[in-house]
Scaffold this motif. Structure first.
Motif, PDB file in Angstrom:
ATOM      1  N   LEU A  84       6.098  -4.517  -4.089  1.00 40.47           N
ATOM      2  CA  LEU A  84       5.106  -3.868  -3.406  1.00 40.47           C
ATOM      3  C   LEU A  84       4.387  -2.992  -4.178  1.00 40.47           C
ATOM      4  O   LEU A  84       4.859  -2.075  -4.874  1.00 40.47           O
ATOM      5  CB  LEU A  84       5.599  -3.213  -2.038  1.00 40.47           C
ATOM      6  N   THR A  89       0.786   0.241   1.238  1.00 38.86           N
ATOM      7  CA  THR A  89       1.296  -1.227   1.437  1.00 38.86           C
ATOM      8  C   THR A  89       2.118  -1.794   2.307  1.00 38.86           C
ATOM      9  O   THR A  89       1.967  -2.538   3.150  1.00 38.86           O
ATOM     10  CB  THR A  89       1.467  -2.063  -0.062  1.00 38.86           C
ATOM     11  N   LEU A  93       1.103  -4.022   5.415  1.00 39.15           N
ATOM     12  CA  LEU A  93       1.740  -5.351   5.549  1.00 39.15           C
ATOM     13  C   LEU A  93       2.614  -5.899   6.862  1.00 39.15           C
ATOM     14  O   LEU A  93       2.468  -6.644   7.136  1.00 39.15           O
ATOM     15  CB  LEU A  93       2.745  -5.538   4.264  1.00 39.15           C
ATOM     16  N   ASP A 174       2.227  -9.172  -0.738  1.00 42.24           N
ATOM     17  CA  ASP A 174       1.011  -9.396  -0.095  1.00 42.24           C
ATOM     18  C   ASP A 174       0.482 -10.601  -0.519  1.00 42.24           C
ATOM     19  O   ASP A 174       0.005 -11.376   0.329  1.00 42.24           O
ATOM     20  CB  ASP A 174       0.316  -8.254  -0.016  1.00 42.24           C
TER      21      ASP A 174
END
Length: 317
Positions: A84, A89, A93, A174
């Protein structure tokens, strides 16, 4: 309370004013949004399990069990780690995964709301075909997504073999989830191809005979698509995607041929009770023109008709 506008309708044909249609649309959209929000909140508690469900097959195929220092000493094998990037994030996410799960899991509810809004304006035959398309389309899309899920580990292993030596592979989570989503959508839509052909056949756009004549080109096109969608050197993986679509195409062709035969028999019997008859708009030749006598322009010209006139006018005038 959101009350359905259809409870107030008194027209036997289900017709409503525009305001009632807008109220009905508002109620249906509200119910669909509530279902999506509720399922999204529930999925937020299990978003880690959802992520593991999609990433575990990739990790089992190309995951690094040893440290990079130990792997650098080896000459065989290429692996990767899922990472990550960024402080926000993980939070963004979690929101994205929960929302996607909410839309997918609640799809039966909002699809039913869409169907309930459109159904009153359809004929009996159109309702039957629509339900059949939904009943067949959803399992086909799930089957395509299942094949994408199964071929992803092999695809990841083949793609990582192009990595140069002594370099680390890090897969942003992601980006990996976006790739998985695209693959599921592409494979799912590919499995919808036979259903699309049947819909075009029912709409009178193509015939089953024409579809049967396309079988060579369709087999070649499906094979090329399977080779591109599964970038693997293993021919079994490519055939695992191509063969089901071949079978579905020939099933769609058989259904279209049967529908063409049934349509020909139905046309011979005439239209149904809730269908309008076809109008023959072919222009026809005009027959011989019958001459029409011209009425007299002046009153004096009609004295020979037997009517008594005085100074050119009849007694009524």
């Amino acid at each position: 309370m959101l009350k359905s506008a259809r409870k107030k309708e008194t027209d036997p044909e289900g017709r409503m004013p525009l305001v009632e249609h807008l109220r009905e649309l508002r109620n249906r959209l509200a119910k669909a949004l509530v279902a999506i929000v509720v399922v999204t909140i529930v999925a937020a508690f299990f978003y880690k399990n959802i992520i593991e469900f999609f990433t575990d097959p990739v990790l089992k195929s190309v995951g690094c069990e040893a440290s990079f220092a130990e792997l650098a000493k080896r000459e065989d094998g290429t692996c990767a780690r899922i990472v990550l990037n960024g402080l926000l994030t993980p939070f963004t996410l979690a929101l994205k995964v929960s929302l996607m799960a909410g839309v997918v899991v609640s799809s039966p509810i909002w699809l039913y709301q869409l169907w309930a809004f459109v159904a009153p304006g359809l004929h009996k035959a159109e309702k039957k075909y629509s339900l059949a398309f939904v009943a067949a389309g959803f399992p086909l899309f799930l089957a395509g997504g299942f094949f994408a899920y199964k071929t992803l580990p092999t695809m990841a292993k083949v793609l990582l073999e192009f990595s140069p030596a002594n370099l680390d592979n890090q897969l942003p989570l992601d980006d990996l989830l976006d790739l998985i989503t695209r693959m599921v959508v592409v494979f799912g839509l590919a499995f919808e191809l036979p259903l699309l052909l049947v819909m075009l056949n029912l709409g009178g756009v193509i015939t089953g005979k024409r579809m049967a004549g396309w079988w060579r080109a369709m087999i070649m096109g499906i094979t090329i698509f399977a080779a591109v969608a599964t970038p693997s050197t293993d021919p079994l993986t490519m055939m695992a995607l191509a063969v089901p679509i071949w079978v579905l195409y020939f099933v769609a062709t058989a259904i279209s041929l049967l529908n063409d035969r049934r349509k020909a028999q139905r046309d011979a019997m005439g239209p149904a009770d809730d269908e309008a008859s076809d109008l023959d708009l072919t222009p026809e030749a005009v027959g011989e023109i019958e001459p029409v006598s011209t009425p007299p322009a002046l009153p004096e010209q009609s004295d020979s008709g037997g009517t008594k006139r005085l100074n050119g006018y009849d007694d009524v005038t």
